[in-house]
Each structure stands twice: as structure tokens, then as C-alpha cells.
Design an enzyme around this catalytic site. Structure first.
Site, PDB file in Angstrom:
ATOM      1  N   GLY A 115       0.769  -1.243   0.000  1.00 16.93           N
ATOM      2  CA  GLY A 115       0.000   0.000   0.000  1.00 16.93           C
ATOM      3  C   GLY A 115       0.797   1.287   0.000  1.00 16.93           C
ATOM      4  O   GLY A 115       0.235   2.364   0.191  1.00 16.93           O
ATOM      5  N   CYS A 232      11.287  -2.307  -9.260  1.00 17.43           N
ATOM      6  CA  CYS A 232      12.496  -2.090  -8.462  1.00 17.43           C
ATOM      7  C   CYS A 232      13.602  -2.984  -9.036  1.00 17.43           C
ATOM      8  O   CYS A 232      14.366  -3.606  -8.303  1.00 17.43           O
ATOM      9  CB  CYS A 232      12.252  -2.325  -6.979  1.00 17.43           C
ATOM     10  SG  CYS A 232      11.667  -3.959  -6.575  1.00 17.43           S
TER      11      CYS A 232
HETATM   12  N1  SAM Z   1       2.814  -1.028  -5.088  1.00 14.57           N
HETATM   13  C1  SAM Z   1       3.183  -1.684  -3.850  1.00 14.57           C
HETATM   14  C2  SAM Z   1       3.613  -0.626  -2.842  1.00 14.57           C
HETATM   15  O1  SAM Z   1       4.014   0.451  -3.259  1.00 14.57           O
HETATM   16  O2  SAM Z   1       3.499  -0.891  -1.636  1.00 14.57           O
HETATM   17  C3  SAM Z   1       4.239  -2.739  -4.069  1.00 14.57           C
HETATM   18  C4  SAM Z   1       3.859  -3.702  -5.135  1.00 14.57           C
HETATM   19  S1  SAM Z   1       4.980  -5.017  -5.404  1.00 14.57           S
HETATM   20  C5  SAM Z   1       6.281  -4.263  -6.239  1.00 14.57           C
HETATM   21  C6  SAM Z   1       4.179  -5.923  -6.673  1.00 14.57           C
HETATM   22  C7  SAM Z   1       2.829  -6.487  -6.305  1.00 14.57           C
HETATM   23  O3  SAM Z   1       2.329  -7.207  -7.442  1.00 14.57           O
HETATM   24  C8  SAM Z   1       2.833  -7.441  -5.147  1.00 14.57           C
HETATM   25  O4  SAM Z   1       1.902  -7.044  -4.178  1.00 14.57           O
HETATM   26  C9  SAM Z   1       2.427  -8.779  -5.769  1.00 14.57           C
HETATM   27  O5  SAM Z   1       1.632  -9.532  -4.909  1.00 14.57           O
HETATM   28  C10 SAM Z   1       1.654  -8.359  -6.986  1.00 14.57           C
HETATM   29  N2  SAM Z   1       1.638  -9.377  -8.061  1.00 14.57           N
HETATM   30  C11 SAM Z   1       2.326 -10.531  -8.135  1.00 14.57           C
HETATM   31  N3  SAM Z   1       2.002 -11.214  -9.250  1.00 14.57           N
HETATM   32  C12 SAM Z   1       1.091 -10.470  -9.909  1.00 14.57           C
HETATM   33  C13 SAM Z   1       0.355 -10.650 -11.103  1.00 14.57           C
HETATM   34  N4  SAM Z   1       0.533 -11.715 -11.865  1.00 14.57           N
HETATM   35  N5  SAM Z   1      -0.523  -9.689 -11.435  1.00 14.57           N
HETATM   36  C14 SAM Z   1      -0.689  -8.591 -10.679  1.00 14.57           C
HETATM   37  N6  SAM Z   1      -0.012  -8.378  -9.543  1.00 14.57           N
HETATM   38  C15 SAM Z   1       0.852  -9.301  -9.150  1.00 14.57           C
END
Ligand code: SAM
Length: 454
Positions: A115, A232
């Protein structure tokens, strides 16, 4: 200098004009821990962060000299600030530059847990915007709910859908943030354990997944709408090459973002369409590795008309709402089972649409449980920016606040109030509810959120 980072990664990074191998490796070897927080502008605790050094590309954001035990700080649990990696806060600068700050925006944060970007968007876009915050992984959606609940705004819908579900909402959003799952090289300094898991094969896998996520959801963005894509990762395959691919496949233009040279951010261009991207290297900025690009949809996107709906009647009267909330004029409410939620009236038609199309985990603010004649106030009401200011409240010491957050028994003599519901306050900020009884205090802090260690 010895290289403990993956050779293939360093070899490829060396091909980037702005890459400085020596300082990059030194920075990773030194392993400095940078801690930064972003303050909630709606919770009036700015005075407590006076004197801290500011993150230059984001308002209300600060570096801390050392990392405290956040779990022991009541203000953390009250949603007064969010602990967020500084580079990712550049999203604030982008929103500002695009002229969307405090605008009338329908925004989707597609990969939202835990979040960080959603709380930032919520603060920057302000009360006239609607934020749909989505997380596909069910077990990660809970933390998103907690963090946005603490943040206290009611103009947020939290969904738990696969990106493909957003294909059902063609042209609905004017802003989409895709903070994609990635190979994570940008976090190597913070999390050296991830170094061994890095491989070129995984970069390729991530790149394919990023394309799939975008391909399935990008039709939800209106013509003229902005897509903010970030990772990242340091790998071109997940960054500039994705930018090239979006431009070629989906009719987007690249958007250049103004930056201050003193910030140390590197502007890059994709190799085919020369789309702009912004790279953050930990030896050049005070933050971790990060990439972000902004694109604007040029292509004609078919869209649909928002259906007008009538609000459902509920047995919860305006008088009951006024007992607990300030400014009820701009708020509508609905019942989900026996739970009462508030939501901005201006988005009532949007709420119905989203309810029909998506799996909603939470909409607006859950203010409590309806018992037929009265409301049992819920934790998110205590966190809400709409909670009535003059409800019975008790300011407590740090020790009592921590006791409360551990859900322990509290001392009746610490509470002046006569019997009834009472907000527990620390430094003027609400922490949650207790019920004051003649001889004891019932602690209503949510069991699942209580501090368990120490
Ligand atoms: N935006 C968040 C933040 O700022 O706190 C961090 C997000 S993290 C980089 C990427 C997110 O994408 C994770 O929460 C993960 O669970 C989700 N994710 C993983 N596989 C995915 C998929 N196939 N489609 C969409 N989201 C996915």
C-alpha cells in the site's frame, strides 16, 4: 573491489551510459540502511517531524537518522505516517507534474499491496478523486486493507482481482499505476538475501509477466489517461524494453518528467521509441534502486456510459451517522451484511459499477456493526478523517498507549470519562476504541492488529 552481485547484472548495467560500477559496488558493500517515512497530511502530526531532512521529490516525506522500532510507536499504528522507501515516493512528483494533484481523477493502483503507492496516491490525488487499490494475491490484500484503513480516507475501493478483470472496465480510469512484480535487483542493498535468487531466466520470466499484466488491463485506461509503470529492477528487459513494447503495441506516447539535477536521478531512453524512463541508483540518490516511466494513451479507447443508480435504503438513520461522523452531507452509507460503510456520495454510481465488475474487499470506511438500533463503532471509524471530533476521548501516556495496542487490560483510573464508548488518544491522535464501564475498561483494539512481541 570484489563483486558479490550477479556478474550478468553488472555486465549488462555497465552498458548503461550513466552507470558507475565502482561507486555502485561500494554502496552495496557499505550496506547503509536508509529509512524514510511519508507523513499523512490528514492527521495533523506534522509538528512531530519538524527538523527532519526532507525527501526532495515528495511532500511530507522525511529521512530518519536511524530506524526506530516502528511497532512501538502509537503514531505508526494510528496511520500518521507510512514507512516507505524514498525512491518510490517519486510518484508524488510525477502526480504533481502531470497536474493531477487534488484533481478529479479515477485512479487504479493495479499491484498495490502493501500500500505504499496507494497511500501516496490517496494523499496526492485528494478527496475529489477515487482510488481503486487492487492486489491479486489474496493473502497480501489484508495488509493493504490495514494500511489504507489507518490512512483514514473514504474514497478508496480495495479489490482482489487478477489484472484481466480490469478489461471489464474499458476506458474507465484516467490514471493507472502498475508497480509491477519484478526480479528485485533494486532491493539488493536492503535485502542481500535476494542476491542469490537473481537470474537472467527470472528477469525474462518477470518481463513476460509484466507484459501479460499490462496487456490484460491497459484497456481500462481512457484515451488521454496516464500510465505510470515502475519496477524495483535494474534490468532493461523489465524497464525500457517494456516502455518500447507498450508504445509499439498499445498506442502510447512517452511523457517526460522534469527533474532537478541535484536529485541524482538518471533520465534514460528506450532504445526503439526513445521513451523516457527514470532510474534511481543507490550510489546516486538517497534511496534504493527503482525505475519509473510515464506514458499517455493516444489510441482511441472504446468506453461506456456510467449507469445511474439509486442509493439503497438502509435502516441506519442520518441521526445515527451524525452521532459518530462530522460532515455527513458529502457521505452516503450502505450496509454490507451487518457492517455499515461510508463512501463519498459523488462516487455512488461508480461504487455500483465496481461492485458489479470486481471482487471488492472493502469499499469506503467500515464504520462499525449495525445492531438494529445502534452502531458498535469499528476500528476504521476511529482511524477515519470523518470521525466526529467531539466524541468522548482520553489522552493517554506512551506506556498506556502501548498497553492498549497490545490489547491488554487498562487501568480504569487512567480514564476520566463516565461510562460508554471512548476514543483512546495519544499525542492528540486516535488509536481506537474502548468501552468505559463503571469499574473497568473493555479494550476494543482489533485482535488481529495487536502488538504481539516485546
Ligand atoms: N505497489 C506496492 C507498494 O508500493 O506498496 C508494491 C507492489 S509489489 C512491487 C508488486 C505487487 O504485485 C505485489 O503485491 C504482488 O503480490 C503483486 N503481483 C504478483 N504477481 C502479480 C500478477 N501476476 N498480477 C498482478 N499483480 C501481481
Amino acid at each position: 573491489m570484489s563483486n558479490f552481485l550477479p556478474n550478468e547484472l553488472i555486465k549488462r548495467l555497465s552498458e548503461e551510459a550513466h552507470f558507475n560500477q565502482v561507486s555502485f559496488l561500494e554502496t552495496h558493500e557499505a550496506g547503509e540502511k536508509v529509512t524514510s517515512i511519508r507523513v499523512n497530511p490528514m492527521k495533523d502530526t506534522h509538528r512531530m517531524f519538524d527538523g527532519l531532512s526532507a525527501v526532495p521529490w515528495c511532500d511530507d516525506a522525511y529521512y530518519l537518522a536511524e530506524r526506530p522500532v516502528f511497532t512501538l510507536d502509537p503514531l505508526y499504528h494510528a496511520g500518521c505516517y507510512y514507512v516507505q522507501e524514498a525512491s518510490s515516493m517519486f510518484l508524488g512528483h510525477i502526480v504533481e507534474q502531470l497536474g493531477l494533484r487534488n484533481g478529479d481523477v479515477k485512479a487504479l493502483d493495479l499491484c498495490a499491496a502493501p500500500g505504499g503507492k496507494s497511500t501516496l496516491l490517496n494523499s496526492y490525488l485528494g478527496a475529489r478523486s477515487l482510488l481503486v487499490s487492487n492486489e491479486v494475491i489474496k493473502s497480501r490484500a489484508g495488509i493493504l486493507l490495514d494500511n489504507l484503513g489507518r490512512w483514514g480516507m473514504d474514497n478508496v475501493v480495495i479489490t482482489n482481482n487478477d489484472p484481466s478483470a480490469f478489461g471489464r472496465l474499458p476506458g474507465y480510469f484516467n490514471l493507472m499505476v502498475v508497480d509491477a512484480p519484478c526480479s528485485g535487483s533494486g532491493m539488493f542493498r536492503k535485502d542481500p538475501g535476494a542476491i542469490d535468487e537473481w537470474s537472467l531466466a527470472n528477469v525474462k520470466l518477470c518481463s513476460d509477466r509484466q507484459k501479460r499484466i499490462l496487456a490484460e488491463s491497459v484497456s481500462a485506461l481512457a484515451t488521454g489517461g496516464y500510465l505510470i509503470y515502475s519496477t524495483c529492477s535494474y534490468s532493461r528487459e523489465e524497464n525500457e524494453n517494456i516502455v518500447d513494447w507498450i508504445i509499439a503495441e498499445y498506442g502510447f506516447d512517452s511523457v517526460q518528467i522534469g527533474i532537478n539535477a541535484a536529485w541524482g536521478i538518471e533520465e534514460t531512453q528506450s532504445s526503439v521509441a526513445h521513451g523516457f524512463g527514470y532510474r534511481f541508483y543507490p550510489d546516486k540518490v538517497k534511496g534504493e534502486g527503482f525505475f519509473v516511466a510515464v506514458l499517455r494513451k493516444r489510441a482511441e479507447q472504446a468506453s461506456f456510459e456510467l449507469r445511474r443508480t439509486k442509493p439503497e435504503k438502509t435502516p441506519v438513520s442520518k441521526a445515527v451517522l451524525e452521532q459518530w461522523l462530522d460532515n455527513t452531507d458529502t457521505i452516503q452509507h450502505f450496509l454490507h451484511g451487518d457492517q455499515v460503510h461510508i463512501f463519498p456520495t459523488m462516487f455512488s454510481h461508480d461504487f455500483k459499477l465496481l461492485q458489479d465488475m470486481l471482487y471488492i474487499r472493502n469499499a469506503g470506511t467500515n464504520i462499525g456493526k449495525w445492531l438494529g438500533k445502534e452502531l458498535i463503532p469499528g476500528h476504521d471509524l476511529a482511524m477515519s478523517i470523518h470521525v466526529k471530533a467531539d466524541l468522548p476521548a482520553q489522552e493517554v501516556s506512551l506506556a498506556t498507549a502501548q498497553q492498549y495496542l497490545r490489547k491488554e487490560q487498562l487501568d480504569r483510573s487512567d480514564f476520566d470519562a463516565s461510562t460508554g464508548w471512548c476514543l483512546v488518544r495519544y499525542s492528540g491522535v486516535n488509536l481506537g476504541w474502548v468501552k468505559v464501564l463503571p469499574n473497568r475498561i473493555n479494550n476494543y483494539y482489533p485482535k488481529e492488529s495487536r502488538i504481539v512481541h516485546l
